[in-house]
Design an enzyme around this catalytic site. Structure first.
Site, PDB file in Angstrom:
ATOM      1  N   ASP A  62       0.831  -1.199   0.000  1.00 56.48           N
ATOM      2  CA  ASP A  62       0.000   0.000   0.000  1.00 56.48           C
ATOM      3  C   ASP A  62       0.869   1.253   0.000  1.00 56.48           C
ATOM      4  O   ASP A  62       1.582   1.510   0.968  1.00 56.48           O
ATOM      5  CB  ASP A  62      -0.897   0.022   1.246  1.00 56.48           C
ATOM      6  CG  ASP A  62      -1.790   1.246   1.252  1.00 56.48           C
ATOM      7  OD1 ASP A  62      -2.752   1.249   0.457  1.00 56.48           O
ATOM      8  OD2 ASP A  62      -1.516   2.203   1.997  1.00 56.48           O
ATOM      9  N   TYR A 119       3.078   9.719   0.021  1.00 52.03           N
ATOM     10  CA  TYR A 119       4.090   9.107   0.893  1.00 52.03           C
ATOM     11  C   TYR A 119       5.493   9.337   0.318  1.00 52.03           C
ATOM     12  O   TYR A 119       6.476   9.012   0.963  1.00 52.03           O
ATOM     13  CB  TYR A 119       3.873   7.590   1.069  1.00 52.03           C
ATOM     14  CG  TYR A 119       2.548   7.173   1.652  1.00 52.03           C
ATOM     15  CD1 TYR A 119       1.702   8.092   2.262  1.00 52.03           C
ATOM     16  CD2 TYR A 119       2.136   5.841   1.592  1.00 52.03           C
ATOM     17  CE1 TYR A 119       0.480   7.698   2.773  1.00 52.03           C
ATOM     18  CE2 TYR A 119       0.918   5.443   2.117  1.00 52.03           C
ATOM     19  CZ  TYR A 119       0.091   6.373   2.695  1.00 52.03           C
ATOM     20  OH  TYR A 119      -1.116   5.972   3.205  1.00 52.03           O
ATOM     21  N   LYS A 142      -2.248   6.140  -4.398  1.00 51.05           N
ATOM     22  CA  LYS A 142      -3.425   6.991  -4.131  1.00 51.05           C
ATOM     23  C   LYS A 142      -3.210   8.394  -4.668  1.00 51.05           C
ATOM     24  O   LYS A 142      -2.110   8.945  -4.574  1.00 51.05           O
ATOM     25  CB  LYS A 142      -3.689   7.091  -2.617  1.00 51.05           C
ATOM     26  CG  LYS A 142      -3.710   5.759  -1.888  1.00 51.05           C
ATOM     27  CD  LYS A 142      -4.105   5.886  -0.433  1.00 51.05           C
ATOM     28  CE  LYS A 142      -3.792   4.612   0.328  1.00 51.05           C
ATOM     29  NZ  LYS A 142      -2.424   4.552   0.869  1.00 51.05           N
ATOM     30  N   HIS A 197      -7.313   9.498  -2.382  1.00 52.26           N
ATOM     31  CA  HIS A 197      -6.806   9.404  -1.004  1.00 52.26           C
ATOM     32  C   HIS A 197      -7.808   9.964   0.030  1.00 52.26           C
ATOM     33  O   HIS A 197      -8.050   9.343   1.067  1.00 52.26           O
ATOM     34  CB  HIS A 197      -5.467  10.147  -0.917  1.00 52.26           C
ATOM     35  CG  HIS A 197      -4.563   9.648   0.152  1.00 52.26           C
ATOM     36  ND1 HIS A 197      -3.194   9.659   0.045  1.00 52.26           N
ATOM     37  CD2 HIS A 197      -4.820   9.132   1.372  1.00 52.26           C
ATOM     38  CE1 HIS A 197      -2.660   9.156   1.154  1.00 52.26           C
ATOM     39  NE2 HIS A 197      -3.621   8.837   1.968  1.00 52.26           N
TER      40      HIS A 197
HETATM   41  N1  NAP Z   1      -5.591   6.070   3.458  1.00 55.45           N
HETATM   42  C1  NAP Z   1      -5.129   6.801   4.443  1.00 55.45           C
HETATM   43  O1  NAP Z   1      -5.567   7.943   4.634  1.00 55.45           O
HETATM   44  C2  NAP Z   1      -4.084   6.236   5.352  1.00 55.45           C
HETATM   45  C3  NAP Z   1      -3.778   6.887   6.567  1.00 55.45           C
HETATM   46  C4  NAP Z   1      -2.820   6.295   7.401  1.00 55.45           C
HETATM   47  C5  NAP Z   1      -2.195   5.115   7.021  1.00 55.45           C
HETATM   48  N2  NAP Z   1      -2.468   4.522   5.817  1.00 55.45           N
HETATM   49  C6  NAP Z   1      -1.811   3.257   5.390  1.00 55.45           C
HETATM   50  O2  NAP Z   1      -1.970   2.294   6.438  1.00 55.45           O
HETATM   51  C7  NAP Z   1      -0.695   1.766   6.762  1.00 55.45           C
HETATM   52  C8  NAP Z   1      -0.647   1.288   8.198  1.00 55.45           C
HETATM   53  O3  NAP Z   1      -0.955   2.311   9.102  1.00 55.45           O
HETATM   54  P1  NAP Z   1       0.146   3.030  10.025  1.00 55.45           P
HETATM   55  O4  NAP Z   1       1.470   2.889   9.400  1.00 55.45           O
HETATM   56  O5  NAP Z   1      -0.368   4.394  10.295  1.00 55.45           O
HETATM   57  O6  NAP Z   1       0.045   2.271  11.416  1.00 55.45           O
HETATM   58  P2  NAP Z   1      -0.020   0.746  11.936  1.00 55.45           P
HETATM   59  O7  NAP Z   1       0.221  -0.215  10.841  1.00 55.45           O
HETATM   60  O8  NAP Z   1      -1.285   0.636  12.726  1.00 55.45           O
HETATM   61  O9  NAP Z   1       1.177   0.729  12.996  1.00 55.45           O
HETATM   62  C9  NAP Z   1       2.511   0.830  12.591  1.00 55.45           C
HETATM   63  C10 NAP Z   1       3.389   0.782  13.813  1.00 55.45           C
HETATM   64  O10 NAP Z   1       3.201  -0.483  14.481  1.00 55.45           O
HETATM   65  C11 NAP Z   1       4.470  -1.060  14.767  1.00 55.45           C
HETATM   66  N3  NAP Z   1       4.258  -2.520  14.655  1.00 55.45           N
HETATM   67  C12 NAP Z   1       3.909  -3.210  13.544  1.00 55.45           C
HETATM   68  N4  NAP Z   1       3.767  -4.512  13.825  1.00 55.45           N
HETATM   69  C13 NAP Z   1       4.034  -4.655  15.140  1.00 55.45           C
HETATM   70  C14 NAP Z   1       4.067  -5.772  15.998  1.00 55.45           C
HETATM   71  N5  NAP Z   1       3.778  -6.999  15.564  1.00 55.45           N
HETATM   72  N6  NAP Z   1       4.391  -5.564  17.314  1.00 55.45           N
HETATM   73  C15 NAP Z   1       4.694  -4.316  17.766  1.00 55.45           C
HETATM   74  N7  NAP Z   1       4.688  -3.219  16.986  1.00 55.45           N
HETATM   75  C16 NAP Z   1       4.355  -3.386  15.677  1.00 55.45           C
HETATM   76  C17 NAP Z   1       5.401  -0.516  13.727  1.00 55.45           C
HETATM   77  O11 NAP Z   1       6.722  -0.477  14.203  1.00 55.45           O
HETATM   78  P3  NAP Z   1       7.945  -1.334  13.516  1.00 55.45           P
HETATM   79  O12 NAP Z   1       8.064  -0.830  12.105  1.00 55.45           O
HETATM   80  O13 NAP Z   1       9.103  -1.004  14.365  1.00 55.45           O
HETATM   81  O14 NAP Z   1       7.530  -2.785  13.601  1.00 55.45           O
HETATM   82  C18 NAP Z   1       4.846   0.897  13.518  1.00 55.45           C
HETATM   83  O15 NAP Z   1       5.399   1.781  14.485  1.00 55.45           O
HETATM   84  C19 NAP Z   1       0.249   2.935   6.468  1.00 55.45           C
HETATM   85  O16 NAP Z   1       1.600   2.546   6.447  1.00 55.45           O
HETATM   86  C20 NAP Z   1      -0.303   3.379   5.149  1.00 55.45           C
HETATM   87  O17 NAP Z   1       0.121   2.496   4.116  1.00 55.45           O
HETATM   88  C21 NAP Z   1      -3.422   5.066   4.996  1.00 55.45           C
END
Ligand code: NAP
Length: 280
Positions: free
Chosen positions: A47, A52, A77, A110
Site C-alpha cells: 500500500d 508518501y 493513491k 486518497h
Molecule cells: N488512506 C489513508 O488515509 C491512510 C492513513 C494512514 C495510514 N495509511 C496506510 O496504512 C498503513 C498502516 O498504518 P500506520 O502505518 O499508520 O500504522 P499501523 O500499521 O497501525 O502501525 C505501525 C506501527 O506499528 C508497529 N508494529 C507493527 N507490527 C508490530 C508488531 N507486531 N508488534 C509491535 N509493533 C508493531 C510498527 O513499528 P515497527 O516498524 O518497528 O515494527 C509501527 O510503528 C500505512 O503505512 C499506510 O500504508 C493510509
C-alpha cells in the site's frame, strides 16, 4: 519459509490478499530493504500513495524482489491537490513513472475533500485510467457513504475498495455494514492503531494469552474475521512475519465482541473526520 495469505475477490474480479504491507514512512534504501523482506516473508499487497513520496521505493523493491510483478498487488493513491480531471490523469501517469511500473493493481482517491467538491472529476480520471490500462481496479479512501453514492450516481461506476481508519478503538461498524451491503471491500488503515496504547491494553493481552498469540496477531485476526483487508506497517522482519501468521487460529464470537467493544466515539487517532478533514 513463505507464509501464504488468503485472497478475496473484488466486484471487478481483481483479487487481493487479506493482509498487505503498509508503507507510509518506508523510504530510501532502508524502505526498499523492509519491503523486500516483507515480500520474502509472503506479503503480496503493498500500500503506497503519491503523498508518501515512496512510489520510487516501492518500484525499486519490486525490481529487487524475486517475486514476479504479476503476483504482486500494488496500490497508490491520488492526492487532494490533483482532483481536477486533467491534473488527476497527469498524477496517475507520474505515479507510474515514479515507480517505473506499467500499471497499478489498485488506485484510490486518497481523501474526498468534500469542501473542494472535485472528487467526482477525479473519479472520472480513475475510470479512464483503468480503461487505458494504467490501473486494474479503482477505489477510494476515507469516503463516506454519501460520497460513494454520488460517484456511482454520476458516473455509473462503484469503487471496489474503501480504505478507512479502522482499529479496535475505532471499529467503523456502520460504515463496514454499508460497504458489505454495496459489495465494496473495507481496507483498514492504521490497523494496529499506530502501536499507540493497543499493546498495553489488558483486554487484548488477555485474549492473546488465551490463544497463545501476540496482541498484534489478535488484532489482525479480528480485522480478518470482520472481512476487512488490513495493511499493517512494520519495517522489522520478525514483526512482519508475526503480522501474517494469523491463519492458524480463530477468535470466537465472545472474543470478537469484546474487541469490538473497545471502540470509543472519539477513538480516531488524529481526529481526521472525512466529512470535514482535508488533505492535499
Ligand atoms: N488512506 C489513508 O488515509 C491512510 C492513513 C494512514 C495510514 N495509511 C496506510 O496504512 C498503513 C498502516 O498504518 P500506520 O502505518 O499508520 O500504522 P499501523 O500499521 O497501525 O502501525 C505501525 C506501527 O506499528 C508497529 N508494529 C507493527 N507490527 C508490530 C508488531 N507486531 N508488534 C509491535 N509493533 C508493531 C510498527 O513499528 P515497527 O516498524 O518497528 O515494527 C509501527 O510503528 C500505512 O503505512 C499506510 O500504508 C493510509
Amino acid at each position: 519459509m513463505e507464509t501464504s495469505i488468503p485472497e478475496l475477490t473484488l466486484h471487478d474480479g481483481v483479487t487481493l490478499p487479506v493482509v498487505g504491507l503498509g508503507t507510509g514512512k518506508l523510504r530510501g534504501n532502508a524502505g526498499v530493504n523492509a519491503i523486500v523482506s516483507a515480500i520474502d516473508a509472503g506479503y503480496r499487497l503493498l500500500d503506497s500513495a503519491y503523498n508518501y513520496e515512496n512510489e520510487g521505493t516501492i518500484g525499486e523493491a519490486v525490481r529487487r524482489s524475486s517475486v514476479p510483478r504479476e503476483e504482486l498487488r500494488i496500490t497508490s493513491k491520488l492526492p487532494g491537490r490533483y482532483h481536477t480531471y486533467d491534473q488527476a490523469v497527469v498524477a496517475i501517469q507520474e505515479s507510474l513513472y515514479r515507480a517505473n511500473l506499467d500499471y497499478y493493481d489498485l488506485y484510490l482517491i486518497h481523501w474526498p475533500n468534500p469542501k473542494q467538491n472535485q472528487y467526482v472529476e477525479a473519479w472520472q480520471a480513475l475510470i479512464d485510467a483503468k480503461k487505458w490500462g494504467f490501473i486494474r481496479s479503482i477505489g477510494v479512501s476515507n469516503f463516506l457513504p454519501d460520497h460513494i453514492e454520488r460517484l456511482e450516481k454520476e458516473t455509473g461506476v462503484r469503487p471496489t475498495v474503501n480504505q478507512i481508519e479502522l482499529h479496535p478503538f475505532f471499529n467503523q461498524e456502520a460504515q463496514r455494514k454499508w460497504h458489505e451491503a454495496h459489495d465494496i471491500k473495507t481496507q483498514s488503515w492504521s490497523p494496529l492503531a499506530r502501536a499507540n496504547d493497543v499493546f498495553e491494553n489488558e483486554t487484548l493481552q488477555k485474549i492473546a494469552r488465551k490463544h497463545n498469540k501476540t496482541v498484534s496477531q489478535v488484532i489482525l485476526r479480528w480485522h480478518y474475521q470482520l472481512g476487512a483487508i488490513s495493511i499493517p506497517r512494520s519495517s522489522n522482519p520478525r514483526r512482519q512475519l508475526e503480522n501474517i501468521s494469523i491463519f492458524d487460529f480463530s477468535l470466537d464470537d465472545a472474543d470478537m465482541n469484546v474487541i469490538s467493544g473497545l471502540a470509543r466515539p472519539d477513538g480516531r487517532l488524529r481526529n481526521q473526520d472525512p466529512a470535514v478533514y482535508e488533505e492535499f
